[in-house]
Scaffold this motif. Structure first.
Motif, PDB file in Angstrom:
ATOM      1  N   LEU A 275       4.111  -0.679  -7.209  1.00 12.88           N
ATOM      2  CA  LEU A 275       2.666  -0.815  -7.430  1.00 12.88           C
ATOM      3  C   LEU A 275       1.975  -0.759  -6.078  1.00 12.88           C
ATOM      4  O   LEU A 275       2.480  -1.293  -5.090  1.00 12.88           O
ATOM      5  CB  LEU A 275       2.347  -2.159  -8.082  1.00 12.88           C
ATOM      6  CG  LEU A 275       2.732  -2.326  -9.556  1.00 12.88           C
ATOM      7  CD1 LEU A 275       2.482  -3.770  -9.984  1.00 12.88           C
ATOM      8  CD2 LEU A 275       1.938  -1.365 -10.429  1.00 12.88           C
ATOM      9  N   CYS A 276       0.801  -0.134  -6.074  1.00 14.07           N
ATOM     10  CA  CYS A 276       0.037  -0.012  -4.838  1.00 14.07           C
ATOM     11  C   CYS A 276      -1.036  -1.097  -4.790  1.00 14.07           C
ATOM     12  O   CYS A 276      -1.844  -1.220  -5.707  1.00 14.07           O
ATOM     13  CB  CYS A 276      -0.604   1.368  -4.771  1.00 14.07           C
ATOM     14  SG  CYS A 276      -1.713   1.553  -3.362  1.00 14.07           S
ATOM     15  N   THR A 277      -1.033  -1.865  -3.710  1.00 17.76           N
ATOM     16  CA  THR A 277      -2.019  -2.942  -3.558  1.00 17.76           C
ATOM     17  C   THR A 277      -3.440  -2.377  -3.479  1.00 17.76           C
ATOM     18  O   THR A 277      -4.390  -3.001  -3.942  1.00 17.76           O
ATOM     19  CB  THR A 277      -1.721  -3.772  -2.300  1.00 17.76           C
ATOM     20  OG1 THR A 277      -1.462  -2.872  -1.213  1.00 17.76           O
ATOM     21  CG2 THR A 277      -0.521  -4.667  -2.502  1.00 17.76           C
ATOM     22  N   PHE A 278      -3.575  -1.201  -2.905  1.00 20.40           N
ATOM     23  CA  PHE A 278      -4.907  -0.602  -2.738  1.00 20.40           C
ATOM     24  C   PHE A 278      -5.458  -0.121  -4.084  1.00 20.40           C
ATOM     25  O   PHE A 278      -6.664  -0.229  -4.342  1.00 20.40           O
ATOM     26  CB  PHE A 278      -4.820   0.571  -1.746  1.00 20.40           C
ATOM     27  CG  PHE A 278      -6.151   1.112  -1.330  1.00 20.40           C
ATOM     28  CD1 PHE A 278      -6.881   0.503  -0.317  1.00 20.40           C
ATOM     29  CD2 PHE A 278      -6.685   2.235  -1.945  1.00 20.40           C
ATOM     30  CE1 PHE A 278      -8.118   0.998   0.071  1.00 20.40           C
ATOM     31  CE2 PHE A 278      -7.917   2.745  -1.563  1.00 20.40           C
ATOM     32  CZ  PHE A 278      -8.633   2.118  -0.549  1.00 20.40           C
ATOM     33  N   CYS A 279      -4.616   0.394  -4.954  1.00 21.58           N
ATOM     34  CA  CYS A 279      -5.057   0.967  -6.248  1.00 21.58           C
ATOM     35  C   CYS A 279      -5.174  -0.086  -7.346  1.00 21.58           C
ATOM     36  O   CYS A 279      -5.892   0.121  -8.315  1.00 21.58           O
ATOM     37  CB  CYS A 279      -4.063   2.019  -6.729  1.00 21.58           C
ATOM     38  SG  CYS A 279      -4.022   3.495  -5.720  1.00 21.58           S
ATOM     39  N   GLN A 280      -4.420  -1.166  -7.245  1.00 24.38           N
ATOM     40  CA  GLN A 280      -4.263  -2.102  -8.357  1.00 24.38           C
ATOM     41  C   GLN A 280      -5.190  -3.304  -8.149  1.00 24.38           C
ATOM     42  O   GLN A 280      -4.967  -4.098  -7.228  1.00 24.38           O
ATOM     43  CB  GLN A 280      -2.785  -2.531  -8.384  1.00 24.38           C
ATOM     44  CG  GLN A 280      -2.402  -3.572  -9.372  1.00 24.38           C
ATOM     45  CD  GLN A 280      -2.707  -3.184 -10.801  1.00 24.38           C
ATOM     46  OE1 GLN A 280      -3.661  -3.711 -11.379  1.00 24.38           O
ATOM     47  NE2 GLN A 280      -1.933  -2.271 -11.340  1.00 24.38           N
TER      48      GLN A 280
ATOM     49  N   ILE B  87       0.855  -1.190   0.000  1.00 32.34           N
ATOM     50  CA  ILE B  87       0.000   0.000   0.000  1.00 32.34           C
ATOM     51  C   ILE B  87       0.891   1.240   0.000  1.00 32.34           C
ATOM     52  O   ILE B  87       1.856   1.322   0.757  1.00 32.34           O
ATOM     53  CB  ILE B  87      -0.997  -0.030   1.188  1.00 32.34           C
ATOM     54  CG1 ILE B  87      -2.080   1.023   1.013  1.00 32.34           C
ATOM     55  CG2 ILE B  87      -0.283   0.100   2.530  1.00 32.34           C
ATOM     56  CD1 ILE B  87      -3.305   0.816   1.904  1.00 32.34           C
ATOM     57  N   GLU B  88       0.581   2.189  -0.907  1.00 27.72           N
ATOM     58  CA  GLU B  88       1.447   3.370  -1.023  1.00 27.72           C
ATOM     59  C   GLU B  88       1.037   4.424  -0.010  1.00 27.72           C
ATOM     60  O   GLU B  88      -0.064   4.388   0.538  1.00 27.72           O
ATOM     61  CB  GLU B  88       1.375   3.929  -2.442  1.00 27.72           C
ATOM     62  CG  GLU B  88       0.040   4.582  -2.738  1.00 27.72           C
ATOM     63  CD  GLU B  88      -0.171   4.911  -4.210  1.00 27.72           C
ATOM     64  OE1 GLU B  88       0.823   5.049  -4.931  1.00 27.72           O
ATOM     65  OE2 GLU B  88      -1.326   5.022  -4.619  1.00 27.72           O
ATOM     66  N   ARG B  89       1.949   5.348   0.178  1.00 29.79           N
ATOM     67  CA  ARG B  89       1.761   6.417   1.157  1.00 29.79           C
ATOM     68  C   ARG B  89       0.402   7.125   1.042  1.00 29.79           C
ATOM     69  O   ARG B  89      -0.303   7.297   2.028  1.00 29.79           O
ATOM     70  CB  ARG B  89       2.909   7.407   0.934  1.00 29.79           C
ATOM     71  CG  ARG B  89       2.834   8.661   1.707  1.00 29.79           C
ATOM     72  CD  ARG B  89       3.871   9.645   1.140  1.00 29.79           C
ATOM     73  NE  ARG B  89       4.119  10.692   2.100  1.00 29.79           N
ATOM     74  CZ  ARG B  89       5.294  10.877   2.699  1.00 29.79           C
ATOM     75  NH1 ARG B  89       6.321  10.108   2.421  1.00 29.79           N
ATOM     76  NH2 ARG B  89       5.457  11.849   3.567  1.00 29.79           N
ATOM     77  N   ASN B  90       0.027   7.502  -0.172  1.00 29.72           N
ATOM     78  CA  ASN B  90      -1.195   8.297  -0.352  1.00 29.72           C
ATOM     79  C   ASN B  90      -2.466   7.521  -0.049  1.00 29.72           C
ATOM     80  O   ASN B  90      -3.541   8.099   0.057  1.00 29.72           O
ATOM     81  CB  ASN B  90      -1.296   8.838  -1.780  1.00 29.72           C
ATOM     82  CG  ASN B  90      -0.193   9.823  -2.082  1.00 29.72           C
ATOM     83  OD1 ASN B  90       0.403  10.378  -1.162  1.00 29.72           O
ATOM     84  ND2 ASN B  90       0.096  10.013  -3.349  1.00 29.72           N
ATOM     85  N   CYS B  91      -2.351   6.203   0.035  1.00 31.37           N
ATOM     86  CA  CYS B  91      -3.525   5.372   0.309  1.00 31.37           C
ATOM     87  C   CYS B  91      -3.518   4.831   1.730  1.00 31.37           C
ATOM     88  O   CYS B  91      -4.378   4.037   2.088  1.00 31.37           O
ATOM     89  CB  CYS B  91      -3.559   4.206  -0.676  1.00 31.37           C
ATOM     90  SG  CYS B  91      -3.784   4.730  -2.371  1.00 31.37           S
ATOM     91  N   TYR B  92      -2.532   5.223   2.521  1.00 33.11           N
ATOM     92  CA  TYR B  92      -2.328   4.563   3.810  1.00 33.11           C
ATOM     93  C   TYR B  92      -2.327   5.575   4.952  1.00 33.11           C
ATOM     94  O   TYR B  92      -1.301   6.168   5.274  1.00 33.11           O
ATOM     95  CB  TYR B  92      -0.998   3.808   3.759  1.00 33.11           C
ATOM     96  CG  TYR B  92      -0.779   2.826   4.885  1.00 33.11           C
ATOM     97  CD1 TYR B  92      -1.844   2.238   5.551  1.00 33.11           C
ATOM     98  CD2 TYR B  92       0.502   2.492   5.275  1.00 33.11           C
ATOM     99  CE1 TYR B  92      -1.630   1.342   6.581  1.00 33.11           C
ATOM    100  CE2 TYR B  92       0.734   1.587   6.303  1.00 33.11           C
ATOM    101  CZ  TYR B  92      -0.339   1.021   6.945  1.00 33.11           C
ATOM    102  OH  TYR B  92      -0.129   0.138   7.963  1.00 33.11           O
TER     103      TYR B  92
HETATM  104 ZN   LIG Z   1      -2.842   3.426  -3.895  1.00 33.89          ZN
END
Ligand SMILES: [Zn+2]
Length: 236
Positions: free
Chosen positions: A204-209, A141-146
């Motif tokens: 890759l972001c787990t939340f976005c992908q 999970i990337e910073r902007n989603c976490y």
């Molecule tokens: Zn994301």
């Protein structure tokens, strides 16, 4: 969408002839690993993951399931498995001494510096030199989603991370964005002696992908991504 792929690899690790590794996409389970001809002879080692800083060094197939969040081995034929859904999976490779580690870096293990425990173990057991270690970071999970709460931010600040780089205030009062990648990257470079150019990331972001499992997006799913690394050869 990530097409025509069951798992992702890092080109710099693909170049090492004795190593196999991959960061599985959604739908690639433990049974898929057994079905792949290249991997079917490996013995999978699956931890009971605890979000801890416990790391095991394996010289042979373990007799029972181990509870912890990191595995290190120089033995052939073992497949080290880390299961994730938003946490960061990390492989460390010592190409000189033929050793590999697989580590589960969620926020709790990251704050407990599980990668420091892992590197120490590799130095002690295999005489690894941190400046020669390769690291591979899989999707997370990337910073902007976490977003995390103040108690998590406090734990990171106390753990003497460069909190200016890994935490930033979110819109909601008292909430922070946490950068798991940067926390682990800065730990490896600034405190453990790895070289920045030896750290390779699948960004890759787990939340976005949608091709990846996310605990947060999928509302506390039980599905996990299978991340695997091992040393080719017969299990002894
Ligand atoms: Zn994301």
């Amino acid at each position: 969408m990530i097409k025509n792929s069951k798992f992702l690899t890092v080109p710099e690790l693909d170049k090492i002839p004795w190593l196999v590794h991959g960061f599985g996409l959604a739908g690639f389970g433990l049974e898929s690993l057994a079905d792949e001809r290249e991997f079917s002879s490996f013995h999978p080692v699956v931890l009971k993951q605890l979000h801890s800083s416990r790391v095991f060094c394996l010289y042979e197939k373990p007799l029972r399931q181990l509870a912890g969040d990191g595995l290190v081995t120089s033995a052939t034929g073992l497949m080290l498995i880390i299961r994730t859904a938003d946490c960061l999976p990390v492989f460390l490779v010592d190409a000189e001494n033929r050793a590999v580690a697989a580590v589960h870096c969620g926020w709790r293990s990251t704050a407990q510096k599980i990668l420091a425990v892992t590197v120490d173990l590799m130095v002690k057991k295999f005489r690894s030199r941190p400046e020669n270690l390769l690291a591979a970071f899989g999707p997370c999970i990337e910073r902007n989603c976490y977003q995390v709460g103040p108690e998590v931010a406090e734990i990171f600040t106390r753990a003497v991370f460069d909190s200016g780089k890994i935490l930033s205030p979110a819109d909601r009062p008292g909430k922070f964005y946490l950068d798991l990648r940067e926390a682990n990257r800065s730990l490896l470079i600034n405190q453990l002696g790895l070289r920045a150019e030896n750290i390779h990331e699948i960004d890759l972001c787990t939340f976005c992908q949608p091709d990846l499992h996310s605990y947060r997006r999928e509302r506390q799913t039980n599905s996990r991504l299978i991340n695997f690394a091992g040393i080719r050869g017969r299990l002894i």
